[in-house]
Design a protein around this motif. Structure first.
Motif, PDB file in Angstrom:
ATOM      1  N   ASP A 230       0.731  -1.026  -0.079  1.00 15.58           N
ATOM      2  CA  ASP A 230       0.036  -0.004   0.167  1.00 15.58           C
ATOM      3  C   ASP A 230       0.868   1.387  -0.009  1.00 15.58           C
ATOM      4  O   ASP A 230       0.658   2.292  -0.623  1.00 15.58           O
ATOM      5  CB  ASP A 230      -1.042  -0.117   1.309  1.00 15.58           C
ATOM      6  CG  ASP A 230      -2.053  -0.898   1.294  1.00 15.58           C
ATOM      7  OD1 ASP A 230      -2.043  -1.710  -0.188  1.00 15.58           O
ATOM      8  OD2 ASP A 230      -2.607  -1.379   2.178  1.00 15.58           O
ATOM      9  N   PHE A 231       2.029   1.096   0.907  1.00 16.72           N
ATOM     10  CA  PHE A 231       2.824   2.589   0.886  1.00 16.72           C
ATOM     11  C   PHE A 231       3.480   2.668  -0.442  1.00 16.72           C
ATOM     12  O   PHE A 231       3.440   3.788  -0.806  1.00 16.72           O
ATOM     13  CB  PHE A 231       3.827   2.129   1.907  1.00 16.72           C
ATOM     14  CG  PHE A 231       5.000   3.124   1.933  1.00 16.72           C
ATOM     15  CD1 PHE A 231       4.655   4.478   2.785  1.00 16.72           C
ATOM     16  CD2 PHE A 231       6.174   3.166   1.399  1.00 16.72           C
ATOM     17  CE1 PHE A 231       5.568   5.695   2.651  1.00 16.72           C
ATOM     18  CE2 PHE A 231       7.123   3.908   1.552  1.00 16.72           C
ATOM     19  CZ  PHE A 231       6.978   5.218   2.038  1.00 16.72           C
ATOM     20  N   TYR A 232       4.128   1.611  -1.051  1.00 18.10           N
ATOM     21  CA  TYR A 232       4.728   1.665  -2.421  1.00 18.10           C
ATOM     22  C   TYR A 232       3.665   2.115  -3.350  1.00 18.10           C
ATOM     23  O   TYR A 232       4.060   3.022  -4.299  1.00 18.10           O
ATOM     24  CB  TYR A 232       5.380   0.206  -2.844  1.00 18.10           C
ATOM     25  CG  TYR A 232       5.820   0.295  -4.145  1.00 18.10           C
ATOM     26  CD1 TYR A 232       7.117   0.838  -4.349  1.00 18.10           C
ATOM     27  CD2 TYR A 232       5.280   0.061  -5.259  1.00 18.10           C
ATOM     28  CE1 TYR A 232       7.907   0.998  -5.558  1.00 18.10           C
ATOM     29  CE2 TYR A 232       5.896  -0.098  -6.793  1.00 18.10           C
ATOM     30  CZ  TYR A 232       7.111   0.354  -6.533  1.00 18.10           C
ATOM     31  OH  TYR A 232       7.911   0.420  -8.061  1.00 18.10           O
ATOM     32  N   SER A 233       2.354   1.684  -3.402  1.00 15.26           N
ATOM     33  CA  SER A 233       1.566   2.008  -4.436  1.00 15.26           C
ATOM     34  C   SER A 233       1.126   3.568  -4.272  1.00 15.26           C
ATOM     35  O   SER A 233       0.969   4.164  -5.322  1.00 15.26           O
ATOM     36  CB  SER A 233       0.326   1.208  -4.232  1.00 15.26           C
ATOM     37  OG  SER A 233       0.321  -0.210  -4.600  1.00 15.26           O
ATOM     38  N   SER A 234       0.921   4.089  -3.095  1.00 12.91           N
ATOM     39  CA  SER A 234       0.806   5.394  -2.884  1.00 12.91           C
ATOM     40  C   SER A 234       1.932   6.451  -2.899  1.00 12.91           C
ATOM     41  O   SER A 234       1.577   7.655  -3.233  1.00 12.91           O
ATOM     42  CB  SER A 234       0.131   5.449  -1.442  1.00 12.91           C
ATOM     43  OG  SER A 234       0.962   5.185  -0.502  1.00 12.91           O
ATOM     44  N   THR A 235       3.037   5.871  -2.845  1.00 16.73           N
ATOM     45  CA  THR A 235       4.291   6.686  -2.755  1.00 16.73           C
ATOM     46  C   THR A 235       5.189   6.916  -4.167  1.00 16.73           C
ATOM     47  O   THR A 235       5.628   7.952  -4.607  1.00 16.73           O
ATOM     48  CB  THR A 235       5.235   6.522  -1.696  1.00 16.73           C
ATOM     49  OG1 THR A 235       4.454   6.287  -0.453  1.00 16.73           O
ATOM     50  CG2 THR A 235       6.393   7.247  -1.443  1.00 16.73           C
ATOM     51  N   SER A 236       5.278   5.731  -4.808  1.00 17.27           N
ATOM     52  CA  SER A 236       6.084   5.566  -5.920  1.00 17.27           C
ATOM     53  C   SER A 236       5.255   6.582  -7.153  1.00 17.27           C
ATOM     54  O   SER A 236       4.288   6.199  -7.386  1.00 17.27           O
ATOM     55  CB  SER A 236       6.169   4.075  -6.500  1.00 17.27           C
ATOM     56  OG  SER A 236       6.928   3.802  -7.639  1.00 17.27           O
ATOM     57  N   GLU A 237       6.484   7.049  -7.830  1.00 15.15           N
ATOM     58  CA  GLU A 237       6.099   7.767  -9.147  1.00 15.15           C
ATOM     59  C   GLU A 237       6.649   7.144 -10.187  1.00 15.15           C
ATOM     60  O   GLU A 237       6.483   7.755 -11.141  1.00 15.15           O
ATOM     61  CB  GLU A 237       6.424   9.380  -8.836  1.00 15.15           C
ATOM     62  CG  GLU A 237       5.652   9.939  -7.636  1.00 15.15           C
ATOM     63  CD  GLU A 237       6.144  11.431  -7.705  1.00 15.15           C
ATOM     64  OE1 GLU A 237       7.138  11.625  -8.249  1.00 15.15           O
ATOM     65  OE2 GLU A 237       5.628  12.229  -6.743  1.00 15.15           O
ATOM     66  N   ALA A 238       7.060   5.932 -10.043  1.00 14.31           N
ATOM     67  CA  ALA A 238       7.907   5.179 -11.072  1.00 14.31           C
ATOM     68  C   ALA A 238       6.804   4.994 -12.386  1.00 14.31           C
ATOM     69  O   ALA A 238       5.635   4.703 -12.132  1.00 14.31           O
ATOM     70  CB  ALA A 238       8.443   3.919 -10.734  1.00 14.31           C
ATOM     71  N   ARG A 239       7.393   5.010 -13.541  1.00 17.72           N
ATOM     72  CA  ARG A 239       6.533   4.640 -14.860  1.00 17.72           C
ATOM     73  C   ARG A 239       7.417   3.712 -15.524  1.00 17.72           C
ATOM     74  O   ARG A 239       8.610   3.881 -16.087  1.00 17.72           O
ATOM     75  CB  ARG A 239       6.541   5.879 -15.587  1.00 17.72           C
ATOM     76  CG  ARG A 239       5.661   6.964 -15.057  1.00 17.72           C
ATOM     77  CD  ARG A 239       4.169   6.627 -14.826  1.00 17.72           C
ATOM     78  NE  ARG A 239       3.395   7.768 -14.128  1.00 17.72           N
ATOM     79  CZ  ARG A 239       3.334   7.959 -12.758  1.00 17.72           C
ATOM     80  NH1 ARG A 239       3.901   6.784 -11.905  1.00 17.72           N
ATOM     81  NH2 ARG A 239       2.679   8.760 -12.307  1.00 17.72           N
ATOM     82  N   GLY A 240       6.939   2.427 -15.663  1.00 17.53           N
ATOM     83  CA  GLY A 240       7.557   1.343 -16.364  1.00 17.53           C
ATOM     84  C   GLY A 240       8.410   0.487 -15.381  1.00 17.53           C
ATOM     85  O   GLY A 240       8.207   0.788 -14.149  1.00 17.53           O
ATOM     86  N   THR A 241       9.046  -0.398 -15.819  1.00 19.08           N
ATOM     87  CA  THR A 241       9.698  -1.548 -15.010  1.00 19.08           C
ATOM     88  C   THR A 241      11.168  -1.366 -15.352  1.00 19.08           C
ATOM     89  O   THR A 241      11.734  -1.448 -16.496  1.00 19.08           O
ATOM     90  CB  THR A 241       9.142  -2.918 -15.134  1.00 19.08           C
ATOM     91  OG1 THR A 241       7.877  -2.700 -14.669  1.00 19.08           O
ATOM     92  CG2 THR A 241       9.962  -3.684 -14.297  1.00 19.08           C
ATOM     93  N   TRP A 242      12.155  -1.485 -14.391  1.00 20.81           N
ATOM     94  CA  TRP A 242      13.594  -1.464 -14.424  1.00 20.81           C
ATOM     95  C   TRP A 242      14.033  -2.844 -15.070  1.00 20.81           C
ATOM     96  O   TRP A 242      13.506  -3.838 -14.498  1.00 20.81           O
ATOM     97  CB  TRP A 242      14.189  -1.269 -13.090  1.00 20.81           C
ATOM     98  CG  TRP A 242      15.767  -0.933 -13.338  1.00 20.81           C
ATOM     99  CD1 TRP A 242      16.516  -0.134 -14.064  1.00 20.81           C
ATOM    100  CD2 TRP A 242      16.700  -2.064 -13.117  1.00 20.81           C
ATOM    101  NE1 TRP A 242      17.754  -0.198 -14.218  1.00 20.81           N
ATOM    102  CE2 TRP A 242      17.982  -1.388 -13.152  1.00 20.81           C
ATOM    103  CE3 TRP A 242      16.759  -3.188 -12.468  1.00 20.81           C
ATOM    104  CZ2 TRP A 242      19.139  -2.162 -13.093  1.00 20.81           C
ATOM    105  CZ3 TRP A 242      17.823  -4.031 -12.134  1.00 20.81           C
ATOM    106  CH2 TRP A 242      19.193  -3.447 -12.570  1.00 20.81           C
ATOM    107  N   ARG A 243      14.626  -2.868 -16.019  1.00 21.56           N
ATOM    108  CA  ARG A 243      14.731  -4.180 -16.953  1.00 21.56           C
ATOM    109  C   ARG A 243      16.300  -4.667 -16.678  1.00 21.56           C
ATOM    110  O   ARG A 243      16.673  -5.607 -17.085  1.00 21.56           O
ATOM    111  CB  ARG A 243      14.675  -3.980 -18.200  1.00 21.56           C
ATOM    112  CG  ARG A 243      13.227  -3.612 -18.931  1.00 21.56           C
ATOM    113  CD  ARG A 243      12.771  -3.791 -20.058  1.00 21.56           C
ATOM    114  NE  ARG A 243      11.649  -3.379 -20.484  1.00 21.56           N
ATOM    115  CZ  ARG A 243      10.300  -4.242 -20.240  1.00 21.56           C
ATOM    116  NH1 ARG A 243      10.727  -5.337 -19.967  1.00 21.56           N
ATOM    117  NH2 ARG A 243       9.199  -3.774 -20.697  1.00 21.56           N
ATOM    118  N   GLY A 244      17.107  -3.896 -15.829  1.00 26.83           N
ATOM    119  CA  GLY A 244      18.513  -4.492 -15.403  1.00 26.83           C
ATOM    120  C   GLY A 244      19.367  -4.155 -16.713  1.00 26.83           C
ATOM    121  O   GLY A 244      19.214  -3.566 -17.610  1.00 26.83           O
ATOM    122  N   PRO A 245      20.589  -4.562 -16.467  1.00 28.52           N
ATOM    123  CA  PRO A 245      21.717  -4.474 -17.541  1.00 28.52           C
ATOM    124  C   PRO A 245      21.724  -5.035 -18.678  1.00 28.52           C
ATOM    125  O   PRO A 245      22.517  -4.921 -19.575  1.00 28.52           O
ATOM    126  CB  PRO A 245      23.058  -4.613 -16.571  1.00 28.52           C
ATOM    127  CG  PRO A 245      22.458  -5.640 -15.701  1.00 28.52           C
ATOM    128  CD  PRO A 245      21.207  -5.471 -15.411  1.00 28.52           C
TER     129      PRO A 245
END
Length: 276
Positions: A220-235
């Protein structure tokens, strides 16, 4: 000394023991002990959160900014991969800056502290091990498949050829495999400890329920706080492939010792300049 400080002191003692031994089996035992302590403490804190007296302030999730390295520095994605792998085993969620210079960690403060302690030690080992691999020249005997373009009779033709592995490709593959192996080792310990805690719980603690409540609260905290768009795909997308370097990195990840890494010198977990 607060309970959180005592926890970090106990983990630090195990880390120092792991770093001081040259015996791979002893190092592995200390690694497991350090992660078990962290995981068990997290379980205990979770139970305490569910039953804390109303007179005390109830701990809540938080966001912490973790600096990884300077903009433009090569190899930052593998360092991020290492932190994210550690975080996954310690109930911490992560967002990653597009430049891979910063990780935004979401979790309870003691869990994030544990991640930073583990990351600080393992980062130094990963960089040193990859440096030693490159300096040994072992990667030079390997080849990788590469697509090249040739112009024939006015037409551009692409073909696959075997080419020597570049040092930067070998380094990235080594570090990717190292980070992946560390993530698997810590995840195995986490699964084992949590399963044991649930098996041995009594009705007064409700460990399984407390763990579930902790997960929901963090979600719940992550969903309400994170402003990320998309998923980090690594190197992976930015690196060529070297099977030999990945095998070497995996071996180094298996043998890695934990340590407090005072030689980092910079801010929390930030890379020393000139390495990478």
């Amino acid at each position: 000394m607060s309970s959180q400080d005592k926890l970090l002191t106990r983990i630090g003692g195990l880390l120092r023991q792991a770093e001081s031994t040259d015996n791979e089996h002893e190092a592995e035992a200390f690694l497991a002990a350090a992660q078990k302590l962290a995981t068990r403490s997290s379980v205990d804190l979770t139970v305490a959160r569910a039953h804390i007296a109303s007179r005390e302030r109830r701990p809540t999730p938080m966001q912490r900014v973790i600096p990884i390295g300077e903009p433009g520095k090569k190899g930052l994605r593998t360092y991020v991969q290492l932190f994210v792998a550690i975080a996954a085993a310690n109930d911490v969620r992560c967002d990653v800056a597009r430049s891979s210079t910063t990780v935004y960690a979401y979790g309870f403060d003691s869990d994030i502290d544990t991640c930073e302690a583990l990351y600080g030690s393992l980062l130094v080992q990963m960089v040193r091990a990859s440096d030693q691999y490159i300096k040994s020249g072992a990667y030079k005997s390997a080849t990788t498949e590469k697509i090249v373009a040739e112009t024939r009779w006015g037409r551009t033709i692409q073909k696959r050829v075997q080419a020597p592995v570049a040092a930067v490709t070998a380094r990235l593959n080594f570090q990717m495999a190292f980070a992946a192996r560390i993530g698997r080792r810590l995840a195995e310990v986490k699964t084992e400890v949590e399963a044991e805690a649930v098996r041995t719980e009594n009705l007064s603690t409700g460990t399984a329920l407390a763990l579930r409540n902790k997960e929901l609260e963090l979600t719940d905290f992550y969903s309400s706080t994170s402003e990320a768009r998309g998923t980090w795909r690594g190197p992976q997308a930015s690196a060529g492939y070297s099977a030999a370097a990945r095998r070497a990195g995996d071996r180094a990840g298996r043998a890695a010792r934990l340590g407090t890494a005072p030689e980092l010198g910079a801010g929390r977990g930030q890379l020393p300049r000139g390495e990478g």
